[in-house]
Design a protein around this motif. Structure first.
Motif, mmCIF file in Angstrom:
data_model
loop_
_atom_site.group_PDB
_atom_site.id
_atom_site.type_symbol
_atom_site.label_atom_id
_atom_site.label_comp_id
_atom_site.label_asym_id
_atom_site.label_seq_id
_atom_site.Cartn_x
_atom_site.Cartn_y
_atom_site.Cartn_z
ATOM 1 N N CYS A 56 46.191 -18.212 90.644
ATOM 2 C CA CYS A 56 47.438 -18.027 89.908
ATOM 3 C C CYS A 56 47.223 -17.229 88.626
ATOM 4 O O CYS A 56 46.163 -17.306 87.997
ATOM 5 C CB CYS A 56 48.054 -19.379 89.523
ATOM 6 S SG CYS A 56 48.459 -20.446 90.916
ATOM 7 N N PRO A 67 58.520 -18.271 89.453
ATOM 8 C CA PRO A 67 57.240 -17.729 89.923
ATOM 9 C C PRO A 67 57.233 -17.595 91.438
ATOM 10 O O PRO A 67 58.033 -18.226 92.139
ATOM 11 C CB PRO A 67 56.234 -18.775 89.449
ATOM 12 C CG PRO A 67 57.006 -20.058 89.462
ATOM 13 C CD PRO A 67 58.443 -19.709 89.160
ATOM 14 N N VAL A 68 56.302 -16.793 91.944
ATOM 15 C CA VAL A 68 56.273 -16.458 93.371
ATOM 16 C C VAL A 68 54.934 -16.851 93.976
ATOM 17 O O VAL A 68 53.875 -16.495 93.448
ATOM 18 C CB VAL A 68 56.499 -14.944 93.576
ATOM 19 C CG1 VAL A 68 56.527 -14.620 95.071
ATOM 20 C CG2 VAL A 68 57.783 -14.485 92.911
ATOM 21 N N LEU A 70 52.667 -16.016 97.027
ATOM 22 C CA LEU A 70 52.492 -14.967 98.023
ATOM 23 C C LEU A 70 51.636 -15.482 99.174
ATOM 24 O O LEU A 70 50.539 -16.011 98.959
ATOM 25 C CB LEU A 70 51.828 -13.743 97.390
ATOM 26 C CG LEU A 70 52.671 -12.975 96.365
ATOM 27 C CD1 LEU A 70 51.806 -11.976 95.603
ATOM 28 C CD2 LEU A 70 53.835 -12.257 97.048
ATOM 29 N N TYR A 86 52.212 -5.610 95.546
ATOM 30 C CA TYR A 86 53.047 -6.597 94.854
ATOM 31 C C TYR A 86 52.361 -7.218 93.643
ATOM 32 O O TYR A 86 53.027 -7.514 92.641
ATOM 33 C CB TYR A 86 53.507 -7.680 95.836
ATOM 34 C CG TYR A 86 54.611 -7.167 96.723
ATOM 35 C CD1 TYR A 86 55.925 -7.098 96.275
ATOM 36 C CD2 TYR A 86 54.334 -6.689 98.003
ATOM 37 C CE1 TYR A 86 56.939 -6.596 97.074
ATOM 38 C CE2 TYR A 86 55.344 -6.178 98.809
ATOM 39 C CZ TYR A 86 56.641 -6.133 98.336
ATOM 40 O OH TYR A 86 57.630 -5.621 99.124
ATOM 41 N N GLU A 87 51.069 -7.424 93.695
ATOM 42 C CA GLU A 87 50.409 -8.000 92.522
ATOM 43 C C GLU A 87 50.504 -7.077 91.305
ATOM 44 O O GLU A 87 50.912 -7.530 90.224
ATOM 45 C CB GLU A 87 48.966 -8.367 92.854
ATOM 46 C CG GLU A 87 48.866 -9.538 93.828
ATOM 47 C CD GLU A 87 47.454 -10.097 93.912
ATOM 48 O OE1 GLU A 87 46.885 -10.426 92.849
ATOM 49 O OE2 GLU A 87 46.918 -10.200 95.034
ATOM 50 N N PHE A 90 54.186 -7.128 90.146
ATOM 51 C CA PHE A 90 54.573 -8.368 89.469
ATOM 52 C C PHE A 90 53.961 -8.450 88.069
ATOM 53 O O PHE A 90 54.601 -8.913 87.125
ATOM 54 C CB PHE A 90 54.157 -9.581 90.303
ATOM 55 C CG PHE A 90 55.030 -9.841 91.500
ATOM 56 C CD1 PHE A 90 56.190 -9.109 91.717
ATOM 57 C CD2 PHE A 90 54.691 -10.828 92.418
ATOM 58 C CE1 PHE A 90 57.001 -9.350 92.823
ATOM 59 C CE2 PHE A 90 55.498 -11.075 93.527
ATOM 60 C CZ PHE A 90 56.648 -10.337 93.727
ATOM 61 N N TYR A 97 52.857 -15.335 89.384
ATOM 62 C CA TYR A 97 52.640 -15.493 90.814
ATOM 63 C C TYR A 97 51.316 -16.183 91.105
ATOM 64 O O TYR A 97 50.404 -16.218 90.273
ATOM 65 C CB TYR A 97 52.679 -14.137 91.539
ATOM 66 C CG TYR A 97 51.515 -13.216 91.229
ATOM 67 C CD1 TYR A 97 50.339 -13.270 91.970
ATOM 68 C CD2 TYR A 97 51.592 -12.283 90.190
ATOM 69 C CE1 TYR A 97 49.263 -12.435 91.692
ATOM 70 C CE2 TYR A 97 50.523 -11.443 89.910
ATOM 71 C CZ TYR A 97 49.368 -11.522 90.667
ATOM 72 O OH TYR A 97 48.303 -10.706 90.380
ATOM 73 N N THR A 99 48.594 -16.670 94.716
ATOM 74 C CA THR A 99 48.311 -16.320 96.100
ATOM 75 C C THR A 99 47.687 -17.522 96.786
ATOM 76 O O THR A 99 46.981 -18.317 96.168
ATOM 77 C CB THR A 99 47.368 -15.113 96.218
ATOM 78 O OG1 THR A 99 46.129 -15.416 95.545
ATOM 79 C CG2 THR A 99 47.991 -13.878 95.593
#
Length: 344
Positions: A56, A67-68, A70, A86-87, A90, A97, A99
């Motif tokens: 994170c 927050p996301v 992934l 995307y990282e 973001f 985010y 992962t």
């Protein structure tokens, strides 16, 4: 940009052409599975492995915006799926985010029931860190695996605000069986349109109240089919969630992204995903606008290194599908909690 994978999947399409023509996705059974309100089972993956699976950004803790989480596709890990697109996007936009990966199964080729335990852990831990509801966003397998968590661990439903699927295999694919002759990886068995996993995933309710679902697909996807309209495999129907099933061609009629592009560099997909993340409810295509149709790459992708990374990634995906992944002769059995048949 044409992926080197297109010819591989074109062969699969030829094998199953008669299955696809005129195809919609048949509804799943609603009997024989655990009630949708049955408490989820204990996680059996060791706690240390679960802790290693989540990475994170610092701003996830006490996050000031949604927050996301992934979740990557079959054949790749999070860094390969999201590290060059995307990282960085973001980070530039200030979107917190995390992962989620499986240390014991880095390319998500194994039993997706085990993979779902990592995702369930990720949802719970990220919600606790952020102190607010989160979004879960993924590509292909990663676009539907969070739905297994939501279906069979009901406590996660109050932790998730948005589900964003990019070419998600929500109802499997009629093309996958051609990759399973005579055998294939467990996750491929489970992503066949007629798999027991797919039937269980969509049993009871496909969506749940209080959650917004944005399901983005392409009619030209060479792997996840049928996806000719919103009755296709990626689209969701029924249940209590708020759903938008959107083809990239609904925004840009001449767009023709293939499967890997949709989750890595496609500008229409990223615009729809960002729209969902920055507004209440699911994405609305009219808010995106037609100017995105002039873009070659999504923001966040380096115009020089990004396409080169995509070519390397395509080779990795092809290798996992054809020679490198472990193969088994049949779909893994459903866990007892799925059918409410665990010993008391």
């Amino acid at each position: 940009m044409r992926s080197p994978l297109r010819s591989l999947f074109a062969c699969a399409a030829a094998v199953l052409l008669t299955v696809v023509v005129g195809g919609g996705v048949a509804g799943a059974q609603t009997t024989g599975y655990a009630p949708v309100d049955q408490p989820g089972p204990a996680l059996t993956v060791p706690a240390a492995e679960l802790a290693k699976s989540l990475r994170c950004t610092a701003d996830v803790r006490n996050a000031t915006r949604e927050p996301v989480l992934l979740t990557p596709a079959t054949t790749v890990d999070s860094d390969q799926n999201f590290g060059f697109n995307y990282e960085p996007l973001f980070r530039k936009l200030g979107v917190p985010y995390c992962t989620s990966d499986s240390p014991a199964d880095p390319y998500n080729m194994g039993d997706m029931q085990v993979r779902a335990q990592y995702v369930t852990y990720g949802i719970r831990e990220m919600h606790k860190l952020a102190g607010r509801r989160i979004a879960v966003m993924g590509h292909s397998q990663g676009g539907m695996i969070m739905r297994w968590s939501l279906r069979f661990w009901p406590d996660t439903r109050g932790m998730v605000d948005d589900v964003i699927g990019m070419a998600a295999t929500n109802h499997g694919s009629v093309l996958v069986p051609a990759l399973c002759v005579p055998n294939c990886a467990p996750a491929l068995w489970q992503q066949r349109a007629d798999s027991r996993f797919v039937q269980a995933l969509n049993s009871g309710e496909e969506t749940f109240p209080g959650i917004s679902y944005t399901e983005i697909y392409s009619r030209t996807d060479e792997f996840v089919q049928p996806n000719l309209d919103d009755n296709g495999t990626s689209s969701l129907h029924g249940g209590g969630g708020t759903v938008a099933n959107i083809a990239v061609q609904d925004v840009c009629p001449l767009a023709a992204p293939e499967h890997l592009l949709i989750g890595t560099m496609d500008p229409v997909t990223s615009a729809l995903a960002l729209d969902a993340l920055t507004h209440p409810g699911p994405a609305v295509p009219s808010r995106v606008g037609s100017s995105v149709c002039k873009q070659l790459l999504m923001p966040g992708v380096n115009p020089v290194s990004g396409p080169a990374t995509f070519v390397t990634l395509s080779a990795q995906v092809a290798a996992q599908l054809t020679v490198e992944a472990p193969r088994v002769p049949a779909e893994p059995p459903l866990a007892c909690y799925v059918t409410a048949s665990c010993p008391k």
